[in-house]
Design a protein around this motif. Structure first.
Motif, PDB file in Angstrom:
ATOM      1  N   UNK A   1      34.212  37.777  46.785  1.00 51.47           N
ATOM      2  CA  UNK A   1      35.194  37.149  45.900  1.00 51.47           C
ATOM      3  C   UNK A   1      34.955  37.507  44.444  1.00 51.47           C
ATOM      4  N   UNK A   2      33.690  37.434  44.013  1.00 50.30           N
ATOM      5  CA  UNK A   2      33.379  37.697  42.605  1.00 50.30           C
ATOM      6  C   UNK A   2      33.586  39.162  42.245  1.00 50.30           C
ATOM      7  N   UNK A   3      33.298  40.062  43.165  1.00 46.23           N
ATOM      8  CA  UNK A   3      33.541  41.488  42.909  1.00 46.23           C
ATOM      9  C   UNK A   3      35.032  41.753  42.710  1.00 46.23           C
ATOM     10  N   UNK A   4      35.854  41.149  43.546  1.00 42.68           N
ATOM     11  CA  UNK A   4      37.292  41.350  43.440  1.00 42.68           C
ATOM     12  C   UNK A   4      37.845  40.703  42.170  1.00 42.68           C
ATOM     13  N   UNK A   5      37.320  39.546  41.811  1.00 36.79           N
ATOM     14  CA  UNK A   5      37.763  38.868  40.584  1.00 36.79           C
ATOM     15  C   UNK A   5      37.449  39.733  39.370  1.00 36.79           C
ATOM     16  N   UNK A   6      36.256  40.331  39.350  1.00 34.70           N
ATOM     17  CA  UNK A   6      35.886  41.207  38.239  1.00 34.70           C
ATOM     18  C   UNK A   6      36.800  42.423  38.175  1.00 34.70           C
ATOM     19  N   UNK A   7      37.104  42.994  39.299  1.00 29.86           N
ATOM     20  CA  UNK A   7      37.996  44.150  39.348  1.00 29.86           C
ATOM     21  C   UNK A   7      39.374  43.800  38.782  1.00 29.86           C
ATOM     22  N   UNK A   8      39.864  42.616  39.127  1.00 28.13           N
ATOM     23  CA  UNK A   8      41.172  42.173  38.637  1.00 28.13           C
ATOM     24  C   UNK A   8      41.163  42.007  37.117  1.00 28.13           C
ATOM     25  N   UNK A   9      40.118  41.386  36.590  1.00 28.91           N
ATOM     26  CA  UNK A   9      40.038  41.202  35.130  1.00 28.91           C
ATOM     27  C   UNK A   9      39.987  42.549  34.428  1.00 28.91           C
ATOM     28  N   UNK A  10      39.156  43.457  34.919  1.00 29.18           N
ATOM     29  CA  UNK A  10      39.040  44.776  34.291  1.00 29.18           C
ATOM     30  C   UNK A  10      40.369  45.528  34.319  1.00 29.18           C
TER      31      UNK A  10
END
Length: 309
Positions: free
Chosen positions: A219-228
């Motif tokens: 979840x956190x990896x995908x959230x970071x990808x979305x923000x970037x």
């Protein structure tokens, strides 16, 4: 280890697809049904927030675009219910579980659409978050789900571009239109971050789903990808993302960002969001209104097959 267990383990290790007729652990089957059903429910409930604007869209072109998008979401739900059925799930039972509150759907669809700018922001942020979440699912270990996701992701990408194009038009319009877009971004940013689920430390299903290669990223990896991905888009659009902690971290080569209100996420998931009750009530009413159609279709099919209804 039985032969079935050995073949299943080897299939996962070789990064191959598990098919419906293959042996699979009961836990894998339950997990896939739960995930696919939640995804299907989200597509169907997700028709409501934007569907409310079809008759109020400002031009015929915008009405046609929005109508097509809502129709796409219905199709996505049908693909996914069909994928769940290959695992032995019953579509009617899944619907009952949804309207009785025994199965979940994405928390994002429990928020209201106050303005037409919300239609664009949902396309940009909500569909953008969905794309980040769903593109890796095209490589999910369960074959029917992975194949369904290929078409769904193509259509979601188009939805995101439609939303962004709408916002570009509004941002080149009047000050009132620009304020409308910024207000919408302010309301939808944090719920969009919540779409990826709780932090990894609080996500009970992530480890097993990763081991079975149902999920490919946490979840956190995908959230970071979305923000970037989203920050440069916001700058090009001319809006400000409502996070004072948002800044580029040269050492990590990622954006740092604040944390959503996880207590709010838990409230919405538990049924206490702004529109949980209204969304489910409308879905329940639609199911009741469509009962005669299902009964007629079943009677027609039975008559054609020669089996008494």
């Amino acid at each position: 280890m039985t032969t079935g267990e050995a073949v299943f383990t080897e299939t996962i290790e070789r990064d191959q697809r598990v098919e419906p007729a293959d042996w699979m652990p009961d836990g894998y089957r339950r997990t896939m049904i739960r995930q696919i059903a939640q995804h299907a429910h989200s597509e169907i409930i997700g028709m409501q927030p934007e569907g409310e604007w079809i008759t109020r869209a400002p031009t015929l072109r915008r009405k046609a675009i929005l109508l097509a998008k809502v129709q796409d979401e219905a199709g996505h739900g049908l693909y996914l219910y069909s994928a769940a059925e290959t695992l032995g799930a019953d579509r009617g039972d899944l619907t009952r579980r949804l309207i009785e509150g025994r199965q979940k759907y994405s928390s994002i669809f429990n928020y209201p659409t106050h303005s037409f700018a919300d239609v664009g922001v949902i396309g940009w942020l909500v569909d953008g978050a969905a794309i980040c979440n769903q593109v890796p699912l095209c490589r999910s270990s369960f074959g029917p789900y992975a194949r369904a996701m290929i078409r769904i992701c193509k259509e979601e990408s188009f939805h995101q571009r439609q939303g962004y194009e709408l916002l570009l038009n509004m941002m080149s319009g009047t000050p009132a239109q620009r304020d409308m877009v910024q207000d919408s971004v302010n309301r939808w940013w944090w719920p969009s971050l919540m779409m990826f689920g709780p932090p990894d430390a609080d996500s009970p299903n992530t480890a097993q789903s990763m081991a079975w290669k149902i999920k490919r990223h946490t979840n956190d990896e995908l959230r970071q990808r979305f923000v970037d991905m989203t920050v440069p888009q916001a700058e090009a659009l001319g809006v400000t993302l409502p996070d004072p902690a948002l800044r580029w971290n040269a050492e990590r080569e990622h954006y740092d960002f604040g944390q959503p209100d996880w207590d709010e996420l838990r409230r919405v998931i538990s049924g206490d969001g702004p529109l949980n009750r209204q969304r489910l009530a409308r879905r329940r009413q639609a199911d009741e209104d469509g009962a005669w159609v299902r009964e007629a279709a079943a009677a027609h099919a039975a008559r054609r097959s020669g089996v008494p209804a």
